[in-house]
Motif scaffolding. Sequence first.
Motif, PDB file in Angstrom:
ATOM      1  N   VAL A 172     -50.466  25.375   1.851  1.00  0.00           N
ATOM      2  CA  VAL A 172     -51.010  25.407   0.361  1.00  0.00           C
ATOM      3  C   VAL A 172     -49.822  24.477  -0.667  1.00  0.00           C
ATOM      4  CG1 VAL A 172     -51.307  26.888  -1.740  1.00  0.00           C
ATOM      5  CG2 VAL A 172     -51.926  27.666   0.668  1.00  0.00           C
ATOM      6  N   LEU A 173     -48.780  24.780  -0.491  1.00  0.00           N
ATOM      7  CA  LEU A 173     -47.868  23.566  -1.227  1.00  0.00           C
ATOM      8  C   LEU A 173     -48.107  22.189  -0.975  1.00  0.00           C
ATOM      9  CD1 LEU A 173     -44.179  25.600  -1.248  1.00  0.00           C
ATOM     10  CD2 LEU A 173     -45.908  25.385  -3.068  1.00  0.00           C
ATOM     11  N   ASN A 174     -48.367  21.824   0.369  1.00  0.00           N
ATOM     12  CA  ASN A 174     -48.613  20.553   0.635  1.00  0.00           C
ATOM     13  C   ASN A 174     -50.060  20.062   0.145  1.00  0.00           C
ATOM     14  OD1 ASN A 174     -46.225  19.691   2.143  1.00  0.00           O
ATOM     15  ND2 ASN A 174     -47.185  20.675   3.818  1.00  0.00           N
ATOM     16  N   ILE A 220     -47.021  19.561  -3.639  1.00  0.00           N
ATOM     17  CA  ILE A 220     -45.660  19.740  -3.700  1.00  0.00           C
ATOM     18  C   ILE A 220     -45.122  19.521  -2.280  1.00  0.00           C
ATOM     19  CG2 ILE A 220     -43.899  21.578  -4.222  1.00  0.00           C
ATOM     20  CD1 ILE A 220     -46.117  22.543  -5.910  1.00  0.00           C
ATOM     21  N   ILE A 221     -44.321  18.553  -2.014  1.00  0.00           N
ATOM     22  CA  ILE A 221     -43.562  18.134  -0.759  1.00  0.00           C
ATOM     23  C   ILE A 221     -42.434  18.829  -0.666  1.00  0.00           C
ATOM     24  CG2 ILE A 221     -43.049  16.346   1.034  1.00  0.00           C
ATOM     25  CD1 ILE A 221     -46.209  16.815   0.268  1.00  0.00           C
ATOM     26  N   VAL A 222     -42.223  19.820   0.373  1.00  0.00           N
ATOM     27  CA  VAL A 222     -40.755  20.340   0.460  1.00  0.00           C
ATOM     28  C   VAL A 222     -40.125  19.910   1.704  1.00  0.00           C
ATOM     29  CG1 VAL A 222     -39.621  22.633   0.795  1.00  0.00           C
ATOM     30  CG2 VAL A 222     -41.707  22.685  -0.536  1.00  0.00           C
ATOM     31  N   PRO A 223     -39.093  19.304   1.595  1.00  0.00           N
ATOM     32  CA  PRO A 223     -38.260  18.720   2.949  1.00  0.00           C
ATOM     33  C   PRO A 223     -38.310  19.986   3.997  1.00  0.00           C
ATOM     34  CG  PRO A 223     -37.333  17.915   0.717  1.00  0.00           C
ATOM     35  CD  PRO A 223     -38.185  19.192   0.565  1.00  0.00           C
ATOM     36  N   GLN A 224     -38.298  19.431   5.063  1.00  0.00           N
ATOM     37  CA  GLN A 224     -38.436  20.536   6.219  1.00  0.00           C
ATOM     38  C   GLN A 224     -37.354  21.251   6.375  1.00  0.00           C
ATOM     39  OE1 GLN A 224     -41.143  21.266   8.035  1.00  0.00           O
ATOM     40  NE2 GLN A 224     -40.104  23.034   8.793  1.00  0.00           N
ATOM     41  N   LEU A 238     -35.149  21.967   3.796  1.00  0.00           N
ATOM     42  CA  LEU A 238     -35.142  22.704   2.763  1.00  0.00           C
ATOM     43  C   LEU A 238     -36.002  23.949   2.794  1.00  0.00           C
ATOM     44  CD1 LEU A 238     -33.790  23.301  -0.231  1.00  0.00           C
ATOM     45  CD2 LEU A 238     -35.789  22.060  -1.017  1.00  0.00           C
ATOM     46  N   TRP A 239     -37.072  23.776   3.612  1.00  0.00           N
ATOM     47  CA  TRP A 239     -38.036  24.912   3.815  1.00  0.00           C
ATOM     48  C   TRP A 239     -37.406  25.906   4.680  1.00  0.00           C
ATOM     49  CZ3 TRP A 239     -42.049  26.716   1.495  1.00  0.00           C
ATOM     50  CH2 TRP A 239     -42.764  27.701   2.101  1.00  0.00           C
TER      51      TRP A 239
END
Length: 61
Positions: A21-23, A27-31, A33-34
């Motif tokens: 959903v974020l993608n 909103i791109i979250v680095p792997q 950090l995720w």
Amino acid sequence: MKERLKDPFLWAGFGGLLYQVLNVRGIIVPQGLWDLGLDLISYACIGVGVVSGYTGKVKKK
């Protein structure tokens, strides 16, 4: 309902859904950090007793 919340597959599925959903929202979250965030949430859930691997019987006094 409380037993369903203890299922680790439910938590993994919820985490994957949230990531998708974020993608989609842009909103791109680095792997890395995720993964760190999921680990912290998992350890917090274990620490407060939401999820527990203990299946033994409790001794009565």
